[in-house]
Design an enzyme around this catalytic site. Structure first.
Site, PDB file in Angstrom:
ATOM      1  N   HIS A  22       1.126  -1.546   0.002  1.00  0.00           N
ATOM      2  CA  HIS A  22       0.030  -0.003  -0.018  1.00  0.00           C
ATOM      3  C   HIS A  22       1.216   1.078   0.030  1.00  0.00           C
ATOM      4  O   HIS A  22       0.988   1.591   1.434  1.00  0.00           O
ATOM      5  CB  HIS A  22      -0.488  -0.428   0.911  1.00  0.00           C
ATOM      6  CG  HIS A  22      -1.921   1.248   1.381  1.00  0.00           C
ATOM      7  ND1 HIS A  22      -3.267   0.711   1.611  1.00  0.00           N
ATOM      8  CD2 HIS A  22      -1.402   2.074   1.400  1.00  0.00           C
ATOM      9  CE1 HIS A  22      -3.946   1.787   1.557  1.00  0.00           C
ATOM     10  NE2 HIS A  22      -3.280   2.900   1.344  1.00  0.00           N
ATOM     11  N   HIS A  24       1.064   5.234  -2.536  1.00  0.00           N
ATOM     12  CA  HIS A  24       0.624   5.536  -3.848  1.00  0.00           C
ATOM     13  C   HIS A  24       1.572   6.181  -4.443  1.00  0.00           C
ATOM     14  O   HIS A  24       2.388   7.162  -3.639  1.00  0.00           O
ATOM     15  CB  HIS A  24      -0.502   6.799  -2.859  1.00  0.00           C
ATOM     16  CG  HIS A  24      -0.934   6.370  -2.434  1.00  0.00           C
ATOM     17  ND1 HIS A  24      -2.795   6.404  -3.103  1.00  0.00           N
ATOM     18  CD2 HIS A  24      -1.510   5.545  -1.439  1.00  0.00           C
ATOM     19  CE1 HIS A  24      -3.565   5.776  -2.103  1.00  0.00           C
ATOM     20  NE2 HIS A  24      -3.132   5.422  -0.986  1.00  0.00           N
ATOM     21  N   GLU A 204     -10.708   4.190   7.335  1.00  0.00           N
ATOM     22  CA  GLU A 204      -9.210   4.693   7.842  1.00  0.00           C
ATOM     23  C   GLU A 204      -9.366   5.950   8.416  1.00  0.00           C
ATOM     24  O   GLU A 204      -9.543   5.924   9.749  1.00  0.00           O
ATOM     25  CB  GLU A 204      -8.463   5.456   6.885  1.00  0.00           C
ATOM     26  CG  GLU A 204      -7.490   6.098   6.605  1.00  0.00           C
ATOM     27  CD  GLU A 204      -6.582   7.108   5.119  1.00  0.00           C
ATOM     28  OE1 GLU A 204      -7.063   6.704   4.685  1.00  0.00           O
ATOM     29  OE2 GLU A 204      -5.316   7.307   4.914  1.00  0.00           O
ATOM     30  N   ASP A 282       2.110   3.807   3.123  1.00  0.00           N
ATOM     31  CA  ASP A 282       0.989   5.255   1.873  1.00  0.00           C
ATOM     32  C   ASP A 282       1.618   6.272   1.327  1.00  0.00           C
ATOM     33  O   ASP A 282       1.924   6.062  -0.187  1.00  0.00           O
ATOM     34  CB  ASP A 282      -0.201   4.888   3.214  1.00  0.00           C
ATOM     35  CG  ASP A 282      -0.877   5.513   3.193  1.00  0.00           C
ATOM     36  OD1 ASP A 282      -1.110   5.407   1.744  1.00  0.00           O
ATOM     37  OD2 ASP A 282      -2.514   6.049   3.582  1.00  0.00           O
ATOM     38  N   ASP A 283       1.994   6.887   1.878  1.00  0.00           N
ATOM     39  CA  ASP A 283       2.289   8.572   1.265  1.00  0.00           C
ATOM     40  C   ASP A 283       3.357   8.633   1.716  1.00  0.00           C
ATOM     41  O   ASP A 283       3.824   9.420   2.898  1.00  0.00           O
ATOM     42  CB  ASP A 283       1.360   9.752   1.085  1.00  0.00           C
ATOM     43  CG  ASP A 283       0.040   8.961   0.837  1.00  0.00           C
ATOM     44  OD1 ASP A 283       0.513   8.596  -0.545  1.00  0.00           O
ATOM     45  OD2 ASP A 283      -0.246   8.376   1.107  1.00  0.00           O
TER      46      ASP A 283
HETATM   47  N1  ADE Z   1      -5.003   8.843  -1.425  1.00  0.00           N
HETATM   48  C1  ADE Z   1      -3.602   8.791  -1.268  1.00  0.00           C
HETATM   49  N2  ADE Z   1      -2.956   8.724   0.380  1.00  0.00           N
HETATM   50  C2  ADE Z   1      -4.573   8.378   1.098  1.00  0.00           C
HETATM   51  C3  ADE Z   1      -4.914   7.935   1.736  1.00  0.00           C
HETATM   52  N3  ADE Z   1      -4.068   7.684   2.982  1.00  0.00           N
HETATM   53  N4  ADE Z   1      -6.271   7.968   1.925  1.00  0.00           N
HETATM   54  C4  ADE Z   1      -6.931   8.140   0.726  1.00  0.00           C
HETATM   55  N5  ADE Z   1      -6.804   8.383   0.072  1.00  0.00           N
HETATM   56  C5  ADE Z   1      -5.624   8.684  -0.666  1.00  0.00           C
HETATM   57 ZN    ZN Z   2      -3.557   4.855   1.091  1.00  0.00          ZN
END
Ligand code: ADE
Ligand code: ZN
Length: 341
Positions: A22, A24, A204, A282-283
């Site tokens: 996971h 992005h 989330e 995640d990011d």
């Molecule tokens: N897009 C990128 N990161 C995200 C996240 N943590 N939750 C929802 N959409 C996303």
């Molecule tokens: Zn995500």
């Protein structure tokens, strides 16, 4: 950024090989790289990156807006290649052996890049990263929940009409508060019929009821986050009964204020409940984390043993959207490093 915590001091010596399901693509872009791309493409990111060199956001919706704003600096196939290669070359050096990347083609389409051009550039970088650094990767085509059901169906259609060996999954990100998971059933069923693995963000920023609604409406194999299922025993049972693998992203959750700190994050409780959990970044630069930090933090704050960390990598490989032969090779690589599996 809310609830910022300091990085672990140093890499723990005992980390197993890492795997991540996971992450992005646009979310891997550091503010420095974003500014470099912005200059290269004549785009202004003043609203997105502050004078302090950090992304500007405080709330979840501001994060999504900063994320969308930053994607305006990603304009060419070369940009996509550079972002992808930089991430996987860097993470492979930190121990990543397998990574799946959420790719949102809508962002590139908005810049005039065709679906095929985007995937071609990202895949080229993935093949180069594998050749140079040994990291194996796959792509999950992602729709954005707040862009609506028609957009989601269009993303699934693009994935199926342009088959690519590295495109093996379909997912949904974006604002969980928008619409109903059932709005997206058609897109997910279409993607499933085309043989793609399925995952959706839920639980989330919204509560356990959104995890339940997602599991009832969508034939997902995995859940993105899902951590707020901890609020409802019945939803935890449902995750268990459906054998859903959880893509847990503790650093992201803490940065977004879903949980106040690492100690209160439910990772350990989910593991003890018998759920299949994986660790993810995640990011990463938005949340001041890396996949390596996530493994280190699981050891430091959740008491994960070497064997448990290796088991988390194993769970990710088992739940990966890749073929069985690739899984066997990855499991062999994991076994070479840790004898307990
Ligand atoms: N897009 C990128 N990161 C995200 C996240 N943590 N939750 C929802 N959409 C996303
Ligand atoms: Zn995500």
């Amino acid at each position: 950024m809310m609830h910022k915590q300091s990085r672990p001091q140093s890499r723990l010596l005992s980390l197993p090989p890492l795997a991540e399901l996971h992450c992005h693509l646009e979310g891997t872009v550091t503010p420095e790289l974003a500014l470099m791309l912005a200059e290269r493409n004549g785009v202004c990111l003043a609203d997105v990156v502050g004078d302090n060199g950090r992304y500007r956001w405080t709330t979840f919706l501001e994060f999504l807006a900063a994320y969308d704003g930053m994607t305006e600096a990603i304009c060419t196939e070369q940009d996509l290649y550079d972002i992808t290669y930089a991430y996987y070359a860097n993470m492979a050096q930190r121990g990543l052996i397998y990574g799946e990347m959420f790719v949102s083609p809508q962002h590139g389409l908005n810049r005039g890049l065709s679906y095929a051009a985007q995937i071609g550039a990202i895949a080229d970088a993935m093949y180069s990263a594998e050749a140079d650094h040994g990291v194996v990767t796959r792509i999950i085509i992602t729709c954005v929940r707040n862009y609506g059901a028609e957009h989601a169906e269009e993303m699934a259609r693009l994935a199926l009409q342009n088959p690519h060996p590295l495109v093996t999954g379909f997912g949904m990100a974006g604002d969980e508060a928008c619409g109903d998971p059932a709005d997206f059933t058609r897109a997910f069923k279409y993607a499933a019929d085309g043989g793609l693995g399925l995952t959706a963000h839920a639980g989330e920023v919204m509560g356990a009821e959104n995890v339940r609604a997602t599991l009832e409406a969508l034939p997902v194999d995995r859940i993105g986050h899902g951590v707020r299922a901890i609020e409802d025993e019945g939803v935890l049972d449902l995750l268990m009964d459906r054998n859903i693998v959880m893509e847990v992203c503790p650093g992201s959750n803490i940065a977004l204020g879903v949980f106040p700190d690492h100690q209160s994050h439910p990772l350990r409780r989910l593991m003890d409940r018998g759920l299949s959990v994986t660790l993810n970044s995640d990011d990463p630069p938005f949340f001041d984390t890396t996949i390596e930090d996530e493994y280190n933090n699981a050891a430091l704050y959740q008491g994960c043993t070497d064997a448990e960390l290796a088991h988390i990598t194993r769970s990710a490989i088992m739940a990966a959207f890749c073929d069985d032969k690739t899984k066997t090779v990855l499991l062999d690589r994991l076994r070479k490093h840790v004898k307990i599996i």
